[in-house]
Design an enzyme around this catalytic site. Structure first.
Site, mmCIF file in Angstrom:
data_model
loop_
_atom_site.group_PDB
_atom_site.id
_atom_site.type_symbol
_atom_site.label_atom_id
_atom_site.label_comp_id
_atom_site.label_asym_id
_atom_site.label_seq_id
_atom_site.Cartn_x
_atom_site.Cartn_y
_atom_site.Cartn_z
ATOM 1 N NE ARG A 38 2.414 -11.865 10.170
ATOM 2 C CZ ARG A 38 1.813 -10.703 9.620
ATOM 3 N NH1 ARG A 38 1.813 -9.536 10.364
ATOM 4 N NH2 ARG A 38 1.228 -10.468 8.244
ATOM 5 C CB THR A 90 -10.435 1.984 10.296
ATOM 6 O OG1 THR A 90 -9.459 2.129 9.063
ATOM 7 C CG2 THR A 90 -11.628 3.001 10.340
ATOM 8 C CD GLU A 157 9.131 1.666 3.662
ATOM 9 O OE1 GLU A 157 10.065 1.774 4.526
ATOM 10 O OE2 GLU A 157 9.202 1.997 2.505
ATOM 11 C CB CYS A 272 -2.169 1.661 2.770
ATOM 12 S SG CYS A 272 -0.969 1.070 4.006
HETATM 13 C C1 UDX Z 1 1.399 -1.783 9.561
HETATM 14 C C2 UDX Z 1 0.236 -0.832 9.533
HETATM 15 O O1 UDX Z 1 -0.975 -1.530 9.413
HETATM 16 C C3 UDX Z 1 0.106 0.362 8.553
HETATM 17 O O2 UDX Z 1 -0.629 1.173 9.131
HETATM 18 C C4 UDX Z 1 1.831 0.941 8.195
HETATM 19 O O3 UDX Z 1 1.713 1.581 7.445
HETATM 20 C C5 UDX Z 1 2.833 -0.314 8.497
HETATM 21 O O4 UDX Z 1 2.623 -1.232 9.475
HETATM 22 P P1 UDX Z 1 1.482 -4.073 7.936
HETATM 23 O O5 UDX Z 1 3.179 -4.306 8.297
HETATM 24 O O6 UDX Z 1 1.100 -4.415 6.720
HETATM 25 O O7 UDX Z 1 1.175 -2.572 8.157
HETATM 26 O O8 UDX Z 1 0.617 -4.808 9.026
HETATM 27 P P2 UDX Z 1 0.583 -6.355 9.642
HETATM 28 O O9 UDX Z 1 1.072 -7.247 8.655
HETATM 29 O O10 UDX Z 1 -0.533 -6.503 10.185
HETATM 30 O O11 UDX Z 1 1.799 -6.260 10.804
HETATM 31 C C6 UDX Z 1 1.738 -5.775 12.116
HETATM 32 C C7 UDX Z 1 2.308 -6.763 13.152
HETATM 33 O O12 UDX Z 1 2.419 -6.097 14.211
HETATM 34 C C8 UDX Z 1 1.651 -8.133 13.033
HETATM 35 O O13 UDX Z 1 2.353 -9.233 12.798
HETATM 36 C C9 UDX Z 1 1.124 -8.141 14.611
HETATM 37 O O14 UDX Z 1 1.174 -9.671 15.244
HETATM 38 C C10 UDX Z 1 2.397 -7.157 15.190
HETATM 39 N N1 UDX Z 1 2.085 -6.712 16.610
HETATM 40 C C11 UDX Z 1 0.789 -5.932 16.722
HETATM 41 C C12 UDX Z 1 2.909 -6.719 17.798
HETATM 42 O O15 UDX Z 1 3.699 -7.337 17.761
HETATM 43 N N2 UDX Z 1 2.402 -6.251 18.816
HETATM 44 C C13 UDX Z 1 1.161 -5.459 18.890
HETATM 45 O O16 UDX Z 1 0.933 -4.922 20.111
HETATM 46 C C14 UDX Z 1 0.492 -5.390 17.974
HETATM 47 C C1 UDX Z 2 0.182 1.941 -1.447
HETATM 48 C C2 UDX Z 2 1.391 2.714 -1.874
HETATM 49 O O1 UDX Z 2 1.405 2.744 -3.088
HETATM 50 C C3 UDX Z 2 2.744 2.620 -1.074
HETATM 51 O O2 UDX Z 2 3.225 3.510 -1.503
HETATM 52 C C4 UDX Z 2 2.006 2.733 0.216
HETATM 53 O O3 UDX Z 2 3.382 2.759 1.018
HETATM 54 C C5 UDX Z 2 1.128 1.719 0.805
HETATM 55 O O4 UDX Z 2 -0.022 2.007 -0.178
HETATM 56 P P1 UDX Z 2 -0.124 -0.861 -2.051
HETATM 57 O O5 UDX Z 2 -1.292 -0.738 -1.223
HETATM 58 O O6 UDX Z 2 0.890 -2.057 -1.588
HETATM 59 O O7 UDX Z 2 0.857 0.453 -1.825
HETATM 60 O O8 UDX Z 2 -0.323 -0.935 -3.680
HETATM 61 P P2 UDX Z 2 -0.565 0.258 -4.783
HETATM 62 O O9 UDX Z 2 0.201 -0.364 -5.983
HETATM 63 O O10 UDX Z 2 -0.609 1.305 -4.459
HETATM 64 O O11 UDX Z 2 -2.007 -0.452 -5.333
HETATM 65 C C6 UDX Z 2 -3.208 0.019 -4.487
HETATM 66 C C7 UDX Z 2 -4.544 -0.430 -5.235
HETATM 67 O O12 UDX Z 2 -4.615 0.354 -6.294
HETATM 68 C C8 UDX Z 2 -4.449 -1.728 -5.569
HETATM 69 O O13 UDX Z 2 -5.825 -2.367 -5.451
HETATM 70 C C9 UDX Z 2 -4.255 -1.558 -7.226
HETATM 71 O O14 UDX Z 2 -4.915 -2.554 -7.814
HETATM 72 C C10 UDX Z 2 -5.174 -0.262 -7.506
HETATM 73 N N1 UDX Z 2 -4.643 0.496 -8.440
HETATM 74 C C11 UDX Z 2 -3.271 1.097 -8.556
HETATM 75 C C12 UDX Z 2 -5.276 0.778 -9.554
HETATM 76 O O15 UDX Z 2 -6.764 0.279 -9.488
HETATM 77 N N2 UDX Z 2 -5.097 1.337 -10.712
HETATM 78 C C13 UDX Z 2 -3.708 1.816 -10.731
HETATM 79 O O16 UDX Z 2 -3.493 2.612 -12.003
HETATM 80 C C14 UDX Z 2 -3.003 1.713 -9.725
#
Ligand code: UDX
Ligand code: UDX
Length: 455
Positions: A38, A90, A157, A272
Site C-alpha cells: 500500500r 466489527t 472523518e 461504515c
Molecule cells: C478506517 C476505519 O476502518 C474506519 O472505521 C474509520 O472510520 C476510518 O479508518 P479506512 O481508511 O477505509 O477506514 O480503512 P482501511 O482502508 O482498511 O485502512 C486502514 C489501514 O490501516 C490499512 O492500510 C492497514 O494496513 C493499516 N493498519 C492497520 C496499520 O497500519 N496498522 C495496524 O496496526 C492496523
Molecule cells: C458514508 C458517509 O456518507 C460519510 O459521511 C462517512 O464518513 C462514511 O460513510 P460512504 O460509505 O463513502 O460514506 O458513502 P455514502 O455516499 O454515504 O453511501 C453509502 C451507501 O448508501 C452506498 O451503498 C449508497 O449507494 C447507499 N445510498 C446512499 C443509497 O442507497 N441511497 C441514497 O440515497 C444514498
C-alpha cells in the site's frame, strides 16, 4: 516545522493527509502503514484507491511535505500530532461478536505510540470508535511511566467515497472533540488552527470528546436510516403502483426532510454504515438501553430485507428458475465512483444468485479486482468481464447494482439484441429510462416502481 504522522494509509488516512499536506505546505505530513504494498502504491503513479481528483492532490504535495513510509516508529517519534486511522472492523469473535468494534489494532497503535514516544504529543482518533474509547486510550498511553504527556482528541472523518476530495476541500463541518481541561483545550486549538487554513472557522465545531465520538456514529446511523426508510417505502410502492421516485421527490421538497439520501436502492453498503450502526446497537445494549438498540438494529434488518427482496424478485420474474441462466451484474462497487467493494450489496446478491445456480458475470469500471477478493470461494463459478457489452451477450438478465454513469451511456438496443429473449433488466438503482427500455422490448423491473412486462 510542525510534524504530523498518520497511522493507516487507507481510504480515510490517505486522502485526509494528502489534503492537509496540500493545504499546509509548512507542515510535514508522514503517512505510515504496516502494509508495504500500500505504501509503495501511494508513492507510485497508480494509487491504491480510486478516488476522483485524489491523484492531483497527492501529486501537489508528494515528497514536498507529504511522505509515505513503513517506518511507523520513526514517524511517531518525530511527530507532534499523531492521527490514528487504522481499521476498526466489527468483532468476529467472543463478547460482542458481530456487533462491537474490534479495537485490537487501535490498542496496538496506542501501545506503540507510548513505547516509542520521547516527547509530548496530541493523539487524534480518526477511525470511528465506540464512545469513551478516548478514555481507554488515555489510560493505555499514560500507564506506568508518565514523563511524556498525551492529549487525546476525537476528529471523526465525514468524507464519503467518490466525493472524498470535495468533502475534504469544502466540508459541511469539521468536528474536533477534546477534554475540557486547559491542556485539552490547547490541543483542540492546535488542530482547529490546521483546518482553519482552508475551512471557514464557523464550520469547525468543537465539542467534548465523547460528543465527537458519538456524533460520528450518529451521523452514519441517521444517513443509513434514511436509506432504509425509503427502501421500506419502495416495497410498499411496488405493491400499490406508487412510484418511489415520485414519493421521494414529493417528500424531499419539504425543507424539514430535505432531498438528499432518498434514493431507493438494493441497499446501502460501504465499510461504515453497517459497522457503525451495529456499534451503536452494542453501545446501547452495554448501557442497558434495549429499545434504542432494537430501534437502530432494524435499520440493518431492513437493509438485508431489501437485498433478499431484489433477488427473490429476479427469481420470480424469470419463471422461478435461474439455474444455468447467464446473468450480468452491472456494477459491484458499493456505490459509483469508487473501486471499494466492502459490504457492497452486490456481494450478497451475487452469492444468492450463485446459490440458485445462475451463471453470474460481473462487470464494473473500477471494482473487478476488489470484487475477486470478496468472493474467493466463487471464482470458479463466476466470470469477470471488463466490457459490459460482452458481459451481457447471451445473458437472460442484467442486474444493475451500481449507479455508474457509464451504465447510463450504453447502447441498450444493441445489448438487447445480443441477449436471450425474453431479456430481463433489473434496475437496482432506479437510474435508467425504464419506458425506453420497455419500448425496446425488455422486461423491466426497478426498485419501488415494479415490473413492466410484455408477457
Ligand atoms: C478506517 C476505519 O476502518 C474506519 O472505521 C474509520 O472510520 C476510518 O479508518 P479506512 O481508511 O477505509 O477506514 O480503512 P482501511 O482502508 O482498511 O485502512 C486502514 C489501514 O490501516 C490499512 O492500510 C492497514 O494496513 C493499516 N493498519 C492497520 C496499520 O497500519 N496498522 C495496524 O496496526 C492496523
Ligand atoms: C458514508 C458517509 O456518507 C460519510 O459521511 C462517512 O464518513 C462514511 O460513510 P460512504 O460509505 O463513502 O460514506 O458513502 P455514502 O455516499 O454515504 O453511501 C453509502 C451507501 O448508501 C452506498 O451503498 C449508497 O449507494 C447507499 N445510498 C446512499 C443509497 O442507497 N441511497 C441514497 O440515497 C444514498
Amino acid at each position: 516545522m510542525l510534524k504530523i504522522c498518520c497511522i493507516g494509509a487507507g481510504y480515510v488516512g490517505g486522502p485526509t493527509m494528502a489534503m492537509i499536506a496540500k493545504q499546509c505546505p509548512d507542515i510535514q505530513v508522514t503517512v505510515v502503514d504496516i502494509n508495504e504494498k500500500r505504501i509503495a502504491a501511494w508513492q507510485s503513479e497508480s494509487l491504491p484507491i480510486y478516488e476522483p481528483g485524489l491523484d492531483k492532490v497527492v501529486q501537489a504535495a508528494l515528497n514536498r511535505n507529504l511522505f509515505f513510509s513503513t517506518d511507523v516508529d520513526a514517524a511517531i517519534r518525530e511527530a507532534d500530532i499523531v492521527f490514528v486511522s487504522v481499521n476498526t472492523p466489527t468483532k468476529t469473535f467472543g463478547e460482542g461478536a458481530g456487533c462491537a468494534s474490534d479495537l485490537q489494532y487501535w490498542e496496538l497503535c496506542a501501545r506503540r505510540i507510548k513505547e516509542v514516544s520521547t516527547s509530548d504529543k496530541i493523539i487524534v482518533e480518526k477511525s470511528t470508535l465506540p464512545v469513551r474509547t478516548a478514555e481507554a486510550m488515555e489510560r493505555v498511553l499514560h500507564a506506568g511511566n508518565r514523563s511524556v504527556h498525551f492529549e487525546v482528541l476525537s476528529n471523526p472523518e465525514f468524507l464519503a467515497e467518490g466525493t472524498a476530495i470535495s468533502d475534504l476541500e469544502d466540508p459541511d463541518r469539521v468536528l474536533v472533540g477534546g477534554r475540557e481541561t486547559p491542556s485539552g483545550q490547547e490541543a483542540i486549538q492546535e488542530l482547529v488552527d490546521i483546518y482553519a487554513r482552508w475551512v471557514p472557522r464557523e464550520r469547525i465545531l468543537t465539542t467534548n470528546v465523547w460528543s465527537a465520538e458519538l456524533s460520528k456514529l450518529t451521523a452514519n446511523a441517521f444517513l443509513a436510516q434514511r436509506v432504509s426508510s425509503i427502501n421500506a417505502i419502495s416495497a410498499l410502492c411496488e405493491a400499490t403502483d406508487a412510484n418511489v421516485a415520485e414519493v421521494a421527490h414529493a417528500i424531499g421538497t419539504d425543507q424539514r426532510i430535505g432531498s438528499k439520501f432518498l434514493r431507493a436502492s438494493i441497499g446501502f453498503g460501504g465499510s461504515c454504515f453497517k459497522k457503525d450502526i451495529l456499534n451503536l446497537v452494542y453501545l446501547c445494549e452495554t448501557y442497558g438501553l434495549h429499545e434504542p438498540a432494537e430501534y437502530w438494529r432494524q435499520v440493518v434488518v431492513m437493509n438485508e430485507y431489501q437485498e433478499s427482496r431484489f433477488v427473490i424478485r429476479m427469481l420470480r420474474s424469470m419463471f422461478n428458475t435461474i439455474a444455468g441462466k447467464r446473468i450480468a451484474l452491472f456494477g459491484f462497487a458499493f456505490k459509483a465512483d469508487t473501486g471499494d467493494t466492502r459490504e457492497s450489496p452486490a456481494i450478497r446478491i451475487c452469492r444468492k444468485l450463485v446459490e440458485e445456480h445462475a451463471r453470474v458475470v460481473i462487470t464494473d469500471p473500477q471494482a473487478i479486482e476488489n470484487a475477486k477478493l470478496e468472493i474467493p470461494d466463487l471464482l470458479d463459478r463466476v466470470e469477470f468481464e471488463e466490457d459490459p457489452y460482452a458481459a451481457a451477450e447471451g445473458a437472460h438478465a442484467i442486474a444493475l447494482l451500481t449507479e455508474w454513469d457509464q451504465f447510463k451511456q450504453l447502447d441498450y438496443q444493441r445489448i438487447y439484441q445480443s441477449m436471450v429473449q425474453p431479456a430481463f433488466l433489473f434496475d437496482g438503482r432506479n437510474m435508467l429510462d425504464h419506458d425506453a427500455l420497455f419500448e425496446m422490448g425488455y422486461e423491466v423491473f426497478s426498485i419501488g416502481k415494479g415490473m413492466k412486462s410484455h408477457l
